[in-house]
Design a protein around this motif. Structure first.
Motif, short mmCIF file in Angstrom:
data_model
loop_
_atom_site.label_atom_id
_atom_site.label_comp_id
_atom_site.label_asym_id
_atom_site.label_seq_id
_atom_site.Cartn_x
_atom_site.Cartn_y
_atom_site.Cartn_z
N CYS A 1 31.70 37.28 40.87
CA CYS A 1 31.70 37.26 42.35
C CYS A 1 32.65 36.19 42.87
CB CYS A 1 30.27 37.00 42.83
SG CYS A 1 29.97 37.39 44.57
N LEU A 2 33.64 35.81 42.06
CA LEU A 2 34.53 34.72 42.44
C LEU A 2 35.33 35.03 43.70
CD1 LEU A 2 35.88 33.39 39.02
CD2 LEU A 2 34.40 32.20 40.66
N ASP A 3 35.80 36.27 43.85
CA ASP A 3 36.60 36.60 45.04
C ASP A 3 35.80 36.37 46.33
OD1 ASP A 3 38.78 37.24 43.57
OD2 ASP A 3 38.48 39.41 43.63
N VAL A 4 34.51 36.63 46.25
CA VAL A 4 33.66 36.40 47.43
C VAL A 4 33.40 34.92 47.60
CG1 VAL A 4 31.39 36.81 48.43
CG2 VAL A 4 32.58 38.67 47.29
N LEU A 5 32.95 34.23 46.54
CA LEU A 5 32.55 32.84 46.64
C LEU A 5 33.73 31.93 47.00
CD1 LEU A 5 30.13 32.56 43.59
CD2 LEU A 5 29.54 32.85 46.00
N GLU A 6 34.93 32.31 46.59
CA GLU A 6 36.11 31.50 46.90
C GLU A 6 36.79 31.96 48.18
OE1 GLU A 6 38.39 31.67 43.32
OE2 GLU A 6 37.24 30.07 42.36
N GLY A 7 36.18 32.93 48.87
CA GLY A 7 36.65 33.33 50.18
C GLY A 7 37.86 34.21 50.21
N ARG A 8 38.15 34.92 49.15
CA ARG A 8 39.34 35.77 49.13
C ARG A 8 39.03 37.19 49.63
NH1 ARG A 8 40.06 32.80 44.35
NH2 ARG A 8 39.06 34.43 43.09
N SER A 9 37.88 37.73 49.25
CA SER A 9 37.59 39.13 49.62
C SER A 9 36.96 39.22 51.01
CB SER A 9 36.67 39.78 48.59
OG SER A 9 35.41 39.12 48.56
N SER B 1 28.11 27.98 33.34
CA SER B 1 28.74 29.29 33.51
C SER B 1 30.25 29.16 33.39
CB SER B 1 28.39 29.87 34.88
OG SER B 1 29.18 31.00 35.16
N PRO B 2 30.88 30.00 32.55
CA PRO B 2 32.34 29.95 32.45
C PRO B 2 33.02 30.40 33.73
CG PRO B 2 31.39 31.54 30.87
CD PRO B 2 30.27 30.93 31.60
N GLU B 3 32.37 31.30 34.48
CA GLU B 3 32.99 31.82 35.71
C GLU B 3 32.79 30.85 36.89
OE1 GLU B 3 30.73 33.55 34.01
OE2 GLU B 3 31.81 35.26 33.15
N TYR B 4 31.58 30.26 36.99
CA TYR B 4 31.26 29.50 38.21
C TYR B 4 31.12 28.01 37.97
CZ TYR B 4 29.78 34.31 39.23
OH TYR B 4 29.74 35.66 39.37
N GLY B 5 31.42 27.53 36.75
CA GLY B 5 31.23 26.12 36.44
C GLY B 5 31.99 25.21 37.38
N HIS B 6 33.22 25.61 37.78
CA HIS B 6 34.03 24.75 38.65
C HIS B 6 33.48 24.71 40.09
CE1 HIS B 6 35.48 28.81 39.36
NE2 HIS B 6 36.14 28.39 40.44
N LEU C 1 23.58 36.70 41.06
CA LEU C 1 24.83 36.55 40.30
C LEU C 1 24.62 36.77 38.81
CD1 LEU C 1 26.26 33.35 42.05
CD2 LEU C 1 27.06 35.68 42.34
N ASP C 2 23.39 36.47 38.35
CA ASP C 2 23.14 36.51 36.90
C ASP C 2 22.89 37.92 36.39
OD1 ASP C 2 20.87 36.43 38.52
OD2 ASP C 2 19.59 35.79 36.85
N LEU D 1 34.78 33.58 55.46
CA LEU D 1 34.00 33.07 56.58
C LEU D 1 34.48 31.65 56.90
CD1 LEU D 1 30.40 34.10 55.41
CD2 LEU D 1 31.76 35.21 57.19
N GLN D 2 34.16 31.15 58.05
CA GLN D 2 34.57 29.79 58.39
C GLN D 2 33.77 28.75 57.61
OE1 GLN D 2 35.31 28.62 62.39
NE2 GLN D 2 36.02 30.63 63.06
N HIS D 3 32.61 29.17 57.09
CA HIS D 3 31.80 28.29 56.25
C HIS D 3 31.82 28.83 54.82
CE1 HIS D 3 30.34 26.38 59.91
NE2 HIS D 3 30.06 27.59 60.38
N PRO D 4 31.69 27.95 53.82
CA PRO D 4 31.80 28.42 52.43
C PRO D 4 30.62 29.29 52.02
CG PRO D 4 31.14 26.11 52.51
CD PRO D 4 31.50 26.48 53.91
N TRP D 5 30.92 30.25 51.16
CA TRP D 5 29.87 31.06 50.56
C TRP D 5 29.09 30.21 49.55
CZ3 TRP D 5 28.48 36.33 50.90
CH2 TRP D 5 29.22 37.08 51.81
N VAL D 6 27.82 30.57 49.39
CA VAL D 6 26.97 29.88 48.42
C VAL D 6 26.36 30.93 47.51
CG1 VAL D 6 24.96 28.41 48.06
CG2 VAL D 6 26.47 28.00 50.03
N GLY D 7 26.47 30.69 46.19
CA GLY D 7 25.86 31.60 45.23
C GLY D 7 24.47 31.14 44.86
#
Length: 614
Positions: A223-231, A269-274, A214-215, A234-240
């Motif tokens: 990679c937010l669309d992937v990590l938040e499951g939009r693009s 990270s401003p993108e992944y802090g949450h 990611l860095d 999966l039934q299980h959450p993505w992990v970065g």
């Protein structure tokens, strides 16, 4: 309910035992396949090795360009108490502990080369590695060769398909959890790992997605669309994951520091802090461990059912091939006699019609013997010319006055001697059938298959007995033939003398045309009379020879085939009895393997019962 540590630790223990015994497959599902595992799948240079090292917290995997992982690595992580020393153990070197993880890397390389050589070939024979550390969670991971699209120099053209087939053989198992590694700086839709996972797990129930690197994504992208499951959901959450940089690797930054640096990256990270609480290798390890524990708990009933089924199958096979033999001489003698009786039962079934083969003896009597008798050269022996020669020689200087009795006797003796050939041939033919039935009976006696030495001894003893029976039978049938020569049936010839007078009375006492004792008609008449007598003898022998053969050979084979062998065995010492029960090495090895597997399954069942419902 069982704790996570006890359940996963138990599965690790069973998996190690399965690997030792080679219990990876066969008919139906093996115990290994029934146990839940986590397979790590990714393309080359996807960061797969870095993810594993981050989960373990140690730098221990081989690195390089091209295909580095060339054999599956079954990695079992065991969490130990805080303050304990970290170490690793390989299944192929069980008595050696590795505290230096650089040595672990070297051992993986050496063990890989031991099977595949120094080439870039691959092998599906796994390497089993256990790591004990306070810095890991209880977890089992299988590191598989990286998927590739192009063969490099030194590799066969089939390497691309070979790797995919190997990876597929693991991930298509219904109890396999798929950890699909995809670099975030590439299009996830084209990820080799995701593509394969979608094929074998279309619902995504077994797939965990991991986005690496990611860095180092292009500036302005994330990679937010992937990590938040939009693009790609999966039934299980993505992990970065943030891998160690090449500079960190070159500086040998330790993995604990790298984990800390990864946590700081996500937290700031401003993108992944949450998402920081659900990112990173530490979270991934805990997530997988918790999920694996849940799956194990769900699978316990089916695992126990498979274990019980396997125990029943192994016991049935052990009963079929035979349990171990006692070592005392009494038990050994009893076993030998029981095995002899088992063979004797099969042999008698062949003779009595329960099994095929005994009918061939009747075929000897009904076809071979009559055919041999018909081929005897009586026509030549009783030809007019030979009759005249034999009669004349029998008369000597004084021709016979009324009937050539000596000539008759010589002709009859000469004719009867021909019966000796078919008589002996009948004995030999039945002997051959009996020997063949012994051979078949030995091979069909299931109990003897585990004792080749005893089977050989029984066969030799049976054949020796058959030889004795044949000798006695040969003497008997030759006596029967000689008996026919030793005393002729006088009434037969008296009837021949009277029959012409009844048929052709001559009241005028006119001279008979055949009265000349040296005319051809006279010799033909003698030949005809002898032929009629020989036919009578032939009918007698056709009936008596089979009786003698059955009495001397078949009957004795049924009654006393192994009597002499029994007497010999009863006098043998313990060591010799044990030598007779020397088993086929392959069968002994098979029984030993089955016994170990049975012990594994019983222990696994007991262990599961002990911890599953605490």
């Amino acid at each position: 309910m069982a704790t996570m540590k006890s359940l996963i630790g138990l599965i690790n223990k069973i998996q190690r035992a399965c690997t030792v015994l080679g219990d990876h497959g066969g008919e139906g599902m093996s115990l290994w396949e029934a146990l839940p595992t986590v397979a790590v799948v990714g393309g080359q240079s996807s960061g797969k090795s870095s993810v594993l090292e981050s989960v373990v917290g140690r730098d221990f995997l081989p690195r390089g360009s091209g295909i580095v992982t060339r054999r599956p690595l079954v990695l079992q992580l065991h969490k130990t108490e805080e303050g304990t020393t970290e170490y690793a153990e390989f299944l192929h070197a069980p008595k050696k502990r590795f505290a230096d993880f650089a040595a672990v890397r070297k051992e993986i390389e050496d063990e890989t080369d031991r099977i595949t050589g120094k080439s870039k070939q691959i092998s599906n024979i796994p390497i089993q590695l256990s790591i004990y550390s306070p810095n890991v969670v209880n977890l089992t991971l299988i590191d598989l060769p990286g998927l590739t699209k192009v063969a490099v120099e030194g590799q066969p053209d089939s390497i691309v398909q070979d790797i995919e087939n190997m990876v597929r053989s693991y991930v298509e198992k219904p109890n396999c959890i798929i950890l699909a590694i995809s670099p975030a700086n590439q299009d996830i839709a084209t990820s080799d790992a995701i593509k394969l996972a979608r094929e074998v797990d279309p619902t995504g129930e077994r797939t965990f997605g991991v986005a690496t690197k990611l860095d180092i994504m292009d500036k302005g992208t994330d990679c937010l669309d992937v990590l938040e499951g939009r693009s790609y959901r999966l039934q299980h959450p993505w992990v970065g994951i943030v891998n160690r940089s090449q500079a960190d690797i070159n500086k040998r930054v330790d993995m604990i520091a790298a984990r800390r640096k990864e946590r700081e990256y996500f937290e700031t990270s401003p993108e992944y802090g949450h998402l920081a609480s659900r990112m990173g290798s530490e979270y991934l390890a805990k997530l997988l461990s918790q999920h694996l524990e849940t799956v194990i708990r769900q699978k316990i009933p089916s695992i126990v059912a498979l274990i019980n089924k396997s125990i029943d199958e192994i016991n049935a096979e052990l009963d079929r091939i035979g349990r171990p033999i006692a070592v005392d001489s009494g038990a050994q003698l009893y076993t030998i006699l029981e095995l002899c009786r088992a063979f004797d039962r099969v042999f008698k079934e062949h003779l009595d019609g329960g099994r095929p083969g005994g009918d061939r003896i009747y075929g000897v009597f009904d076809h071979q013997l009559p055919a041999a008798l018909k081929k005897l050269p009586f026509d030549r022996h009783l030809s007019t010319k030979n009759v005249q020669k034999v009669v004349s020689e029998a008369d000597g200087y004084q021709p016979h006055l009324i009937a050539p009795e000596q000539g008759y006797r010589r002709l009859i003796d000469g004719s009867i001697s021909y019966f000796k050939g078919p008589a002996e041939a009948t004995v030999d033919a039945v002997h051959f059938v009996l020997k063949e039935l012994v051979r078949k009976s030995i091979s069909e006696t299931e109990e003897l298959k585990r004792f080749p030495t005893l089977a050989s001894d029984i066969a030799a003893a049976a054949n020796e007995a058959l030889e004795r029976f044949r000798d006695e039978s040969r003497k008997t049938v030759l006596r029967l033939v000689d008996m026919e020569s030793s005393y002729l049936t006088v009434e037969f010839f008296r009837k021949l003398h009277l029959e012409p007078e009844k048929e052709k009375p001559n009241p005028r006492n006119a001279p008979q045309p055949n009265a000349d004792p040296y005319s051809d008609n006279h010799f033909r008449k003698i030949g005809s009379n002898v032929s009629a007598y020989i036919n009578m003898v032939c009918d007698t022998l056709r009936n008596s020879l089979p009786k003698a053969v059955v009495y001397c050979q078949v009957r004795e084979a049924k009654r006393s085939l192994l009597n002499f062998f029994y007497a010999q065995v009863g006098r043998k010492e313990k060591e010799k009895l044990g030598a007779m029960l020397d088993e086929d090495p392959q069968l002994m090895e098979r029984r030993g393997t089955l016994a170990k597997r049975l012990e594994l399954y019983k222990q696994a069942r007991d262990d599961i019962d002990a911890v599953a419902w605490k």
